[in-house]
Scaffold this motif. Structure first.
Motif, mmCIF file in Angstrom:
data_model
loop_
_atom_site.group_PDB
_atom_site.id
_atom_site.type_symbol
_atom_site.label_atom_id
_atom_site.label_comp_id
_atom_site.label_asym_id
_atom_site.label_seq_id
_atom_site.Cartn_x
_atom_site.Cartn_y
_atom_site.Cartn_z
ATOM 1 N N GLN A 165 0.842 -1.200 0.000
ATOM 2 C CA GLN A 165 0.000 0.000 0.000
ATOM 3 C C GLN A 165 0.878 1.250 0.000
ATOM 4 O OE1 GLN A 165 -3.248 0.220 -0.396
ATOM 5 N NE2 GLN A 165 -3.237 2.434 -0.247
ATOM 6 N N ALA A 166 1.956 1.228 0.771
ATOM 7 C CA ALA A 166 2.867 2.375 0.824
ATOM 8 C C ALA A 166 3.499 2.610 -0.550
ATOM 9 C CB ALA A 166 3.940 2.135 1.875
ATOM 10 N N LEU A 167 3.956 1.533 -1.200
ATOM 11 C CA LEU A 167 4.548 1.685 -2.528
ATOM 12 C C LEU A 167 3.527 2.234 -3.524
ATOM 13 C CD1 LEU A 167 6.712 -1.555 -2.756
ATOM 14 C CD2 LEU A 167 7.511 0.803 -2.486
ATOM 15 N N HIS A 168 2.305 1.784 -3.395
ATOM 16 C CA HIS A 168 1.242 2.288 -4.276
ATOM 17 C C HIS A 168 1.040 3.788 -4.060
ATOM 18 C CE1 HIS A 168 -2.439 2.333 -6.623
ATOM 19 N NE2 HIS A 168 -3.050 2.904 -5.605
ATOM 20 N N ARG A 169 1.021 4.207 -2.788
ATOM 21 C CA ARG A 169 0.835 5.629 -2.488
ATOM 22 C C ARG A 169 2.017 6.460 -2.970
ATOM 23 N NH1 ARG A 169 -1.212 7.193 3.166
ATOM 24 N NH2 ARG A 169 -1.470 9.123 2.025
ATOM 25 N N VAL A 170 3.226 5.909 -2.867
ATOM 26 C CA VAL A 170 4.407 6.618 -3.372
ATOM 27 C C VAL A 170 4.300 6.761 -4.885
ATOM 28 C CG1 VAL A 170 6.896 6.421 -3.733
ATOM 29 C CG2 VAL A 170 5.928 5.988 -1.467
ATOM 30 N N ASP A 171 3.924 5.672 -5.570
ATOM 31 C CA ASP A 171 3.772 5.721 -7.029
ATOM 32 C C ASP A 171 2.707 6.720 -7.465
ATOM 33 O OD1 ASP A 171 5.741 3.833 -7.334
ATOM 34 O OD2 ASP A 171 4.346 2.148 -7.613
#
Length: 136
Positions: A80-86
């Motif tokens: 989820q964090a990587l998705h939000r960063v992307d």
């Protein structure tokens, strides 16, 4: 007339009943071993089906289960964090803090596994035809 809270209670009750039925079906598939067949189910007259918890391994099994759930949640949070960063939803400061937190959580999981004599691979449950619980 039913209100929204009645529907929520009914939906929650239906979901709990559905989960209980699924658990009952799953446990029905676990036959007792020959050395565990001391009891007979009064309703069916057949040997009882039950789980055998070895007192020597129950603590380790419980720790393994808890750490598996924590590792699953950690990986979901990481994705989820990587998705939000992307998506660009986070400031640089939030990205740094999130990355540091996830690294610390991973390190703590490794420490806990070491403490209990486990590896992160031990936490990856085999779900049979579905594959493994945790992604590679």
């Amino acid at each position: 007339m039913t209100g929204p809270s009645d529907r929520a209670d009914s939906t929650g009750s239906d979901r709990r009943r559905e989960v209980a039925d699924a658990a009952r079906r799953a446990f029905a598939l676990l036959p007792a071993r020959a050395d565990e067949l001391s009891a007979v189910d009064d309703r069916t007259g057949l040997p009882a089906r039950r789980l055998h918890a070895d007192p020597e391994s129950v603590e380790r099994d419980l720790v393994t289960l808890v750490l598996t759930i924590v590792e699953l949640l950690r990986q979901l949070m990481e994705r989820q964090a990587l998705h939000r960063v992307d998506q660009g939803d986070l400031t640089e400061e939030q990205e740094e803090r999130l990355g540091l937190t996830l690294m610390l959580l991973h390190d703590r999981m490794t420490e806990l596994c070491d403490h209990y004599g486990l590896t992160l691979d031990d936490l990856n449950l085999d779900l049979g035809p579905l594959g493994t619980l945790l992604p590679p």
